[in-house]
Every structure is written in structure tokens, then in C-alpha cells.
Design an enzyme around this catalytic site. Sequence first.
Site, PDB file in Angstrom:
ATOM      1  N   ASN A   1     -16.313   1.377   9.610  1.00  0.00           N
ATOM      2  CA  ASN A   1     -15.584   0.111   9.761  1.00  0.00           C
ATOM      3  C   ASN A   1     -14.110   0.366  10.037  1.00  0.00           C
ATOM      4  O   ASN A   1     -13.503   1.314   9.528  1.00  0.00           O
ATOM      5  CB  ASN A   1     -15.781  -0.804   8.537  1.00  0.00           C
ATOM      6  CG  ASN A   1     -15.493  -0.166   7.205  1.00  0.00           C
ATOM      7  OD1 ASN A   1     -15.693   1.031   7.021  1.00  0.00           O
ATOM      8  ND2 ASN A   1     -15.015  -0.955   6.260  1.00  0.00           N
TER       9      ASN A   1
ATOM     10  N   GLU B   1     -10.636  -1.846  10.025  1.00  0.00           N
ATOM     11  CA  GLU B   1     -10.005  -3.115   9.652  1.00  0.00           C
ATOM     12  C   GLU B   1      -8.715  -3.319  10.432  1.00  0.00           C
ATOM     13  O   GLU B   1      -8.235  -2.435  11.154  1.00  0.00           O
ATOM     14  CB  GLU B   1      -9.767  -3.135   8.139  1.00  0.00           C
ATOM     15  CG  GLU B   1     -11.084  -3.029   7.379  1.00  0.00           C
ATOM     16  CD  GLU B   1     -10.960  -3.192   5.877  1.00  0.00           C
ATOM     17  OE1 GLU B   1      -9.829  -3.115   5.330  1.00  0.00           O
ATOM     18  OE2 GLU B   1     -12.010  -3.396   5.232  1.00  0.00           O
TER      19      GLU B   1
ATOM     20  N   CYS C   1     -17.265  -3.984  11.752  1.00  0.00           N
ATOM     21  CA  CYS C   1     -18.108  -3.306  10.753  1.00  0.00           C
ATOM     22  C   CYS C   1     -18.618  -1.961  11.286  1.00  0.00           C
ATOM     23  O   CYS C   1     -18.709  -1.748  12.501  1.00  0.00           O
ATOM     24  CB  CYS C   1     -19.324  -4.156  10.427  1.00  0.00           C
ATOM     25  SG  CYS C   1     -18.981  -5.694   9.566  1.00  0.00           S
TER      26      CYS C   1
ATOM     27  N   GLU D   1     -21.649  -0.808  11.268  1.00  0.00           N
ATOM     28  CA  GLU D   1     -22.909  -0.909  12.014  1.00  0.00           C
ATOM     29  C   GLU D   1     -22.646  -1.257  13.475  1.00  0.00           C
ATOM     30  O   GLU D   1     -23.246  -0.702  14.391  1.00  0.00           O
ATOM     31  CB  GLU D   1     -23.822  -1.980  11.392  1.00  0.00           C
ATOM     32  CG  GLU D   1     -24.252  -1.678   9.968  1.00  0.00           C
ATOM     33  CD  GLU D   1     -23.287  -2.214   8.917  1.00  0.00           C
ATOM     34  OE1 GLU D   1     -22.067  -2.267   9.177  1.00  0.00           O
ATOM     35  OE2 GLU D   1     -23.767  -2.585   7.828  1.00  0.00           O
TER      36      GLU D   1
ATOM     37  N   CYS E   1     -24.125  -7.148   7.119  1.00  0.00           N
ATOM     38  CA  CYS E   1     -23.777  -8.566   7.250  1.00  0.00           C
ATOM     39  C   CYS E   1     -24.631  -9.216   8.338  1.00  0.00           C
ATOM     40  O   CYS E   1     -25.263  -8.541   9.166  1.00  0.00           O
ATOM     41  CB  CYS E   1     -22.285  -8.732   7.544  1.00  0.00           C
ATOM     42  SG  CYS E   1     -21.833  -8.434   9.259  1.00  0.00           S
TER      43      CYS E   1
ATOM     44  N   CYS F   1     -23.909  -8.237  12.010  1.00  0.00           N
ATOM     45  CA  CYS F   1     -24.420  -6.907  12.387  1.00  0.00           C
ATOM     46  C   CYS F   1     -25.938  -6.929  12.554  1.00  0.00           C
ATOM     47  O   CYS F   1     -26.479  -6.275  13.452  1.00  0.00           O
ATOM     48  CB  CYS F   1     -24.007  -5.866  11.355  1.00  0.00           C
ATOM     49  SG  CYS F   1     -22.251  -5.472  11.489  1.00  0.00           S
TER      50      CYS F   1
HETATM   51  N1  THU Z   1     -18.433  -4.066   6.349  1.00  0.00           N
HETATM   52  C1  THU Z   1     -19.168  -3.199   7.096  1.00  0.00           C
HETATM   53  O1  THU Z   1     -18.630  -2.256   7.705  1.00  0.00           O
HETATM   54  N2  THU Z   1     -20.496  -3.393   7.152  1.00  0.00           N
HETATM   55  C2  THU Z   1     -21.170  -4.384   6.498  1.00  0.00           C
HETATM   56  O2  THU Z   1     -22.366  -4.533   6.660  1.00  0.00           O
HETATM   57  C3  THU Z   1     -20.454  -5.255   5.578  1.00  0.00           C
HETATM   58  C4  THU Z   1     -18.983  -5.208   5.670  1.00  0.00           C
HETATM   59  C5  THU Z   1     -16.986  -3.831   6.255  1.00  0.00           C
HETATM   60  C6  THU Z   1     -16.129  -4.861   6.907  1.00  0.00           C
HETATM   61  C7  THU Z   1     -14.858  -4.737   6.095  1.00  0.00           C
HETATM   62  O3  THU Z   1     -14.079  -3.669   6.628  1.00  0.00           O
HETATM   63  C8  THU Z   1     -15.313  -4.328   4.713  1.00  0.00           C
HETATM   64  O4  THU Z   1     -16.623  -3.818   4.885  1.00  0.00           O
HETATM   65  C9  THU Z   1     -15.335  -5.447   3.701  1.00  0.00           C
HETATM   66  O5  THU Z   1     -15.981  -6.563   4.178  1.00  0.00           O
END
Ligand code: THU
Length: 140
Positions: A49, A51, A60, A62, A93, A96
Site C-alpha cells: 500500500n 498512502e 491498497c 492488492e 477491502c 480491491c
Molecule cells: N489497505 C490495503 O492495502 N489493503 C486492504 O485490503 C485494506 C486497506 C491499506 C490502505 C491504507 O493504506 C491502510 O491499509 C489503512 O486502510
Amino acid sequence: MSDERLSPGDEELVRVASLQRERAYAPYSRYKVGAAIRTKRNKIHSGANVENTSYGLTVCAERAAVFTAVNAGDRELDAIAIVIAGDELPSPCGACRQVLYEFGPAMRVILATTTGKRRATTLAELLPDAFGPASLPPAS
Ligand code: THU
């Protein structure tokens, strides 16, 4: 935790996802996620991920992994491993799940933690009655 639906190559996929997780850029949530995808051609593509100060622009792990696979010319995805730290298994999520469905409707999903927990499931279980390419009428 063991899971009878885990298969031999899964541990390698989890290992790659764990390594990729270390590349996550998550200064805001501090929730680092790593993902690794195995394609039908038996290639592995990974993502973490990323940000942003403008929170909504976050990508994310995935989706980062899927986009890496597609950009490498691999559109047929067989399995994905998703890894987080701690003792609770991750859960991809909704966004994804939808993006994974596009290129791997029958894909296996291996959820894992850095502490050794594992759970194998499928995208069909995580996203039943999905909207996908077959849902659209043929182009005229
Ligand atoms: N996140 C993911 O990378 N994958 C997921 O399936 C859920 C959320 C990340 C997004 C963000 O950087 C952090 O987790 C918190 O939401």
C-alpha cells in the site's frame, strides 16, 4: 493456524508478500500491507500500500499488485497472498475485491499474518454475485 485448503506454492507467495510489505508507505495509518499474485504463467507480481497526504489517493497493496501484473502483460491471475503484521488476519477491502475479480474471478486468496496465521479462501466467497465483464452486454 493451518488450513486444509492451503497448497504447496502458497507459502512462497506469502513470503514474497511479506517482503513486499516492508516497502509499504503507510505513515498515516501505520497499517502496512503486502500482496503477491501468482499468474497462470506461474509468475509472481507483488505490491504494497502507498498512502498520500491527501488520504483518498491511497492505493491498497492488492490493487498495486494487480496493476503491476497487468502492466507486465499478465492478465490471468490464479492466486493472491495478503499479509499484515500482528495476529489478526487481513480482509481485502471491497474495492480491491472488485478489481481482483476483473482478472481472476476464480482466484484463490491466501490471508496471512507475519506471526504465521493462514487462511485460504476464494474470491467467489469474498465477492459473491459479482459484477464483472460477463455482466455487460456485447458491444454493438
Ligand atoms: N489497505 C490495503 O492495502 N489493503 C486492504 O485490503 C485494506 C486497506 C491499506 C490502505 C491504507 O493504506 C491502510 O491499509 C489503512 O486502510
